[in-house]
Design an enzyme around this catalytic site. Structure first.
Site, PDB file in Angstrom:
ATOM      1  N   THR A   1      82.242  35.564 -12.183  1.00 39.78           N
ATOM      2  CA  THR A   1      83.674  35.565 -11.878  1.00 39.78           C
ATOM      3  C   THR A   1      84.370  36.759 -12.527  1.00 39.78           C
ATOM      4  OG1 THR A   1      83.663  33.152 -11.775  1.00 39.78           O
ATOM      5  CG2 THR A   1      85.782  34.209 -12.187  1.00 39.78           C
TER       6      THR A   1
ATOM      7  N   ARG B   1      81.332  23.651  -2.042  1.00 40.87           N
ATOM      8  CA  ARG B   1      81.636  23.556  -3.468  1.00 40.87           C
ATOM      9  C   ARG B   1      82.707  24.552  -3.881  1.00 40.87           C
ATOM     10  NH1 ARG B   1      81.448  27.192  -8.153  1.00 40.87           N
ATOM     11  NH2 ARG B   1      81.202  25.889 -10.005  1.00 40.87           N
ATOM     12  N   VAL B   2      83.662  24.092  -4.688  1.00 44.44           N
ATOM     13  CA  VAL B   2      84.717  24.932  -5.245  1.00 44.44           C
ATOM     14  C   VAL B   2      84.710  24.744  -6.754  1.00 44.44           C
ATOM     15  CG1 VAL B   2      87.194  25.389  -5.344  1.00 44.44           C
ATOM     16  CG2 VAL B   2      86.119  24.756  -3.163  1.00 44.44           C
TER      17      VAL B   2
ATOM     18  N   ASP C   1      86.268  26.251 -10.748  1.00 40.63           N
ATOM     19  CA  ASP C   1      87.551  26.202 -11.445  1.00 40.63           C
ATOM     20  C   ASP C   1      88.462  27.384 -11.143  1.00 40.63           C
ATOM     21  OD1 ASP C   1      85.524  27.735 -12.973  1.00 40.63           O
ATOM     22  OD2 ASP C   1      87.153  28.076 -14.386  1.00 40.63           O
TER      23      ASP C   1
END
Length: 315
Positions: A179, A207-208, A210
């Site tokens: 990220t 899927r996701v 944070d």
């Protein structure tokens, strides 16, 4: 006479993901390429801040540079899903008003952080997902690319390796959380945060993590600080990491680093690891991570520039 460090006119910190990176694990070319990308992102954000630009503009500028750099898992260079495509998530938040925008499962927008900014400023919503996010991006005339543009051969090999190793169980056991994110304080004392990611290699079922969830992977509040996170997203969601750090600052009077230290310890106790970058309105600029490394950099007006990957340097 006071020996306190004067508050800088502006501050900026960025990250390119945390994980199991250790000295010797990256080739000299990979290490140099990542540091060059981090430097370029600092240049982009600092250029905005140095002429009196807003923290929101600065974090978007910095993140867009990282989204275009295939060394990082965001935009170009995003990991592959289990099915062999790319779904991208991003968020941005303005600490001045606590306005926020986010997208999950974007598939064709070159700069997901720009799409998150459009959601914040051009819609009545905070989070758009999937085809709706793509449709909104086209309506806003944001730069569009074919989904295949996000992929690289290295990322394809990572997916193939995962699928070929049944011991992995279809999960990123190597703990490489690529990220990207940025936090800043501008010359007016306002803070902002932005985060963007391609998620986990081989992610399934939509899927996701944070990153696009306001209060989990991204948060900014002028009453506390700006936070962008990277790590094992499921645990960061359960802890509400970014908001929890800000809440501890507001209600317990902790510094950003003190609050992050407690919150990241809670995440680790649950089984999660990762890192955060922090920028407070009072000038505090820091990071905290519980992995062997985190791609990161920081700079402030008149201050030393730091770009690092490995040990926890708190210069």
């Amino acid at each position: 006479m006071s020996t306190a460090t004067p508050k800088p006119r502006w501050t900026l910190a960025i990250h390119g993901g945390s994980g199991s990176m250790q000295p010797g694990a990256l080739s000299p070319e990979q290490e140099a390429g990542a540091k060059t990308g981090l430097d370029a992102a600092l240049d982009a954000g600092a250029a905005v801040l140095d002429v009196g630009g807003s923290a929101v503009d600065a974090v978007q500028a910095a993140v867009q540079v990282l989204e275009d750099d295939p060394h990082f898992n965001a935009g170009r260079g995003s990991v592959f899903t289990w099915e062999g495509g790319h779904t991208l998530d991003a968020a941005i938040m303005d600490g001045r008003t606590r306005a926020a925008g986010a997208v999950a499962g974007s598939t064709t927008t070159r700069h997901p952080v720009a799409l998150a900014r459009a959601v914040m400023e051009k819609s009545r919503h905070v989070l758009l997902a999937g085809e709706g996010a793509d449709q909104f991006a086209r309506e806003q005339q944001l730069d569009q690319v074919d989904n295949a543009w996000f992929g690289t051969e290295e990322r394809r090999q990572q997916l193939d390796s995962m699928k070929g190793d049944t011991a992995r169980g279809g999960f990123d056991v190597d703990m490489k959380y690529g990220t990207v994110g940025a936090v800043a304080m501008d010359s007016h004392g306002h803070v902002a945060a932005a985060t963007s990611t391609g998620g986990l290699t081989g992610k399934r079922w939509g899927r996701v993590g944070d990153s696009p969830l306001i209060g989990a992977g991204t948060y900014a509040d002028d009453r506390a600080c700006a936070v962008s996170a990277t790590g094992s997203g499921e645990f960061f969601i359960r802890e509400g990491v970014a908001h929890e750090i800000c809440a501890r600052m507001r209600f317990k009077g902790e510094t950003a680093w003190q609050a992050a230290d407690v919150v990241m310890a809670d995440v680790k106790a649950m089984g999660g690891v990762g890192g955060v970058i922090l920028a407070a309105p009072g000038g505090e600029l820091d990071w905290h991570f519980t992995t062997p490394g985190m791609y990161r950099g920081k700079v402030s007006a008149g201050g030393e520039r730091v770009v690092a990957i490995y040990e926890d340097r708190r210069d």
